[in-house]
Design an enzyme around this catalytic site. Sequence first.
Site, PDB file in Angstrom:
ATOM      1  N   GLY A  45      37.059  52.496  31.370  1.00 22.54           N
ATOM      2  CA  GLY A  45      38.351  52.046  31.877  1.00 22.54           C
ATOM      3  C   GLY A  45      39.384  51.711  30.818  1.00 22.54           C
ATOM      4  O   GLY A  45      40.585  51.804  31.059  1.00 22.54           O
ATOM      5  N   ASP A 104      38.930  41.024  36.623  1.00 25.19           N
ATOM      6  CA  ASP A 104      38.893  40.855  38.075  1.00 25.19           C
ATOM      7  C   ASP A 104      38.006  39.647  38.377  1.00 25.19           C
ATOM      8  O   ASP A 104      38.449  38.510  38.236  1.00 25.19           O
ATOM      9  CB  ASP A 104      38.377  42.181  38.679  1.00 25.19           C
ATOM     10  CG  ASP A 104      38.342  42.186  40.196  1.00 25.19           C
ATOM     11  OD1 ASP A 104      39.058  41.398  40.814  1.00 25.19           O
ATOM     12  OD2 ASP A 104      37.585  42.999  40.771  1.00 25.19           O
ATOM     13  N   LYS A 132      43.751  39.911  37.546  1.00 21.93           N
ATOM     14  CA  LYS A 132      43.962  39.533  38.947  1.00 21.93           C
ATOM     15  C   LYS A 132      43.766  38.027  39.051  1.00 21.93           C
ATOM     16  O   LYS A 132      42.637  37.555  39.204  1.00 21.93           O
ATOM     17  CB  LYS A 132      42.963  40.270  39.852  1.00 21.93           C
ATOM     18  CG  LYS A 132      43.224  41.768  39.960  1.00 21.93           C
ATOM     19  CD  LYS A 132      42.260  42.449  40.917  1.00 21.93           C
ATOM     20  CE  LYS A 132      42.657  43.895  41.149  1.00 21.93           C
ATOM     21  NZ  LYS A 132      41.647  44.644  41.933  1.00 21.93           N
ATOM     22  N   PHE A 153      43.268  47.213  44.992  1.00 19.55           N
ATOM     23  CA  PHE A 153      42.517  48.051  44.057  1.00 19.55           C
ATOM     24  C   PHE A 153      43.484  49.046  43.423  1.00 19.55           C
ATOM     25  O   PHE A 153      44.152  49.801  44.124  1.00 19.55           O
ATOM     26  CB  PHE A 153      41.400  48.787  44.803  1.00 19.55           C
ATOM     27  CG  PHE A 153      40.447  49.486  43.895  1.00 19.55           C
ATOM     28  CD1 PHE A 153      39.429  48.788  43.243  1.00 19.55           C
ATOM     29  CD2 PHE A 153      40.556  50.845  43.671  1.00 19.55           C
ATOM     30  CE1 PHE A 153      38.555  49.437  42.396  1.00 19.55           C
ATOM     31  CE2 PHE A 153      39.677  51.504  42.812  1.00 19.55           C
ATOM     32  CZ  PHE A 153      38.674  50.794  42.180  1.00 19.55           C
ATOM     33  N   VAL A 154      43.577  49.028  42.097  1.00 17.40           N
ATOM     34  CA  VAL A 154      44.568  49.871  41.410  1.00 17.40           C
ATOM     35  C   VAL A 154      43.891  50.971  40.594  1.00 17.40           C
ATOM     36  O   VAL A 154      42.735  50.842  40.188  1.00 17.40           O
ATOM     37  CB  VAL A 154      45.477  49.026  40.488  1.00 17.40           C
ATOM     38  CG1 VAL A 154      46.312  48.057  41.301  1.00 17.40           C
ATOM     39  CG2 VAL A 154      44.667  48.277  39.443  1.00 17.40           C
TER      40      VAL A 154
HETATM   41  P1  5GP Z   1      35.080  42.245  36.813  1.00 15.89           P
HETATM   42  O1  5GP Z   1      33.738  42.336  36.157  1.00 15.89           O
HETATM   43  O2  5GP Z   1      36.087  41.384  36.124  1.00 15.89           O
HETATM   44  O3  5GP Z   1      34.981  41.975  38.298  1.00 15.89           O
HETATM   45  O4  5GP Z   1      35.659  43.695  36.852  1.00 15.89           O
HETATM   46  C1  5GP Z   1      36.026  44.336  35.744  1.00 15.89           C
HETATM   47  C2  5GP Z   1      35.760  45.805  35.897  1.00 15.89           C
HETATM   48  O5  5GP Z   1      35.805  46.235  37.274  1.00 15.89           O
HETATM   49  C3  5GP Z   1      36.874  46.507  35.209  1.00 15.89           C
HETATM   50  O6  5GP Z   1      36.472  46.871  33.919  1.00 15.89           O
HETATM   51  C4  5GP Z   1      37.124  47.707  36.090  1.00 15.89           C
HETATM   52  O7  5GP Z   1      36.362  48.785  35.626  1.00 15.89           O
HETATM   53  C5  5GP Z   1      36.654  47.334  37.457  1.00 15.89           C
HETATM   54  N1  5GP Z   1      37.775  46.930  38.347  1.00 15.89           N
HETATM   55  C6  5GP Z   1      38.095  45.706  38.785  1.00 15.89           C
HETATM   56  N2  5GP Z   1      39.187  45.721  39.552  1.00 15.89           N
HETATM   57  C7  5GP Z   1      39.582  47.013  39.611  1.00 15.89           C
HETATM   58  C8  5GP Z   1      40.693  47.682  40.239  1.00 15.89           C
HETATM   59  O8  5GP Z   1      41.562  47.141  40.921  1.00 15.89           O
HETATM   60  N3  5GP Z   1      40.745  49.035  40.036  1.00 15.89           N
HETATM   61  C9  5GP Z   1      39.826  49.719  39.289  1.00 15.89           C
HETATM   62  N4  5GP Z   1      39.996  51.023  39.176  1.00 15.89           N
HETATM   63  N5  5GP Z   1      38.784  49.112  38.672  1.00 15.89           N
HETATM   64  C10 5GP Z   1      38.677  47.782  38.834  1.00 15.89           C
HETATM   65 MG    MG Z   2      35.542  48.868  33.536  1.00 16.89          MG
END
Ligand code: 5GP
Ligand code: MG
Length: 180
Positions: A45, A104, A132, A153-154
Amino acid sequence: MESDVAQILLSTERIQSRVREMAGEIASTYESSREGLTLVPILAGSLIFLADLMRELPLKMKIGLVHASTYRGASTTPGECEILLPPSADLAGRDVLLIDDILDSGRTLRAVTEQLRALGPASVRTAVLLRKPNRKPADLDADFVGFDVGDDFVVGYGLDYNNYYRNLPFVGVLRHELVQ
Ligand code: 5GP
Ligand code: MG
């Protein structure tokens, strides 16, 4: 591909100028770093963000790629966080800047930060393009943040849905009927 996008949240121009500003913030933080900077981008990402950010950073640096994924396939809800650190990552005594696309739930940053700290770096900071704020836990934050976004979700600028859309040059929200 662009017709799959319902709304553009951040244009290419806005992202470019903010990434340049972030590079300025990061450069001044590490200006007097004696340990040596290692960027640790979380794949896949952070690819586009990394490529743009590092070219704006006038610092001597190494790169250590990390693979982590919380989303499996076409799902938009997080699962287990799987992390693969490069066996060659030589982070002991270095200033480490972890780079991810989005903060996130914070599970990814928390898990990767913990694993990195075990390797004895001089410091660990984090830079994310997006955050977020409604979803991140109160006890965790990134040191450098590009933009705060809502809960949608983006995709685009490196962020995927089912491994598609990473090459969109902006950040947008997919049409509702395309997301499971
Ligand atoms: P976390 O572990 O903070 O929940 O999520 C981080 C990972 O989840 C990010 O590196 C990303 O790959 C994915 N992610 C979280 N939210 C989004 C979103 O809105 N869109 C996309 N494409 N990936 C997300
Ligand atoms: Mg990621």
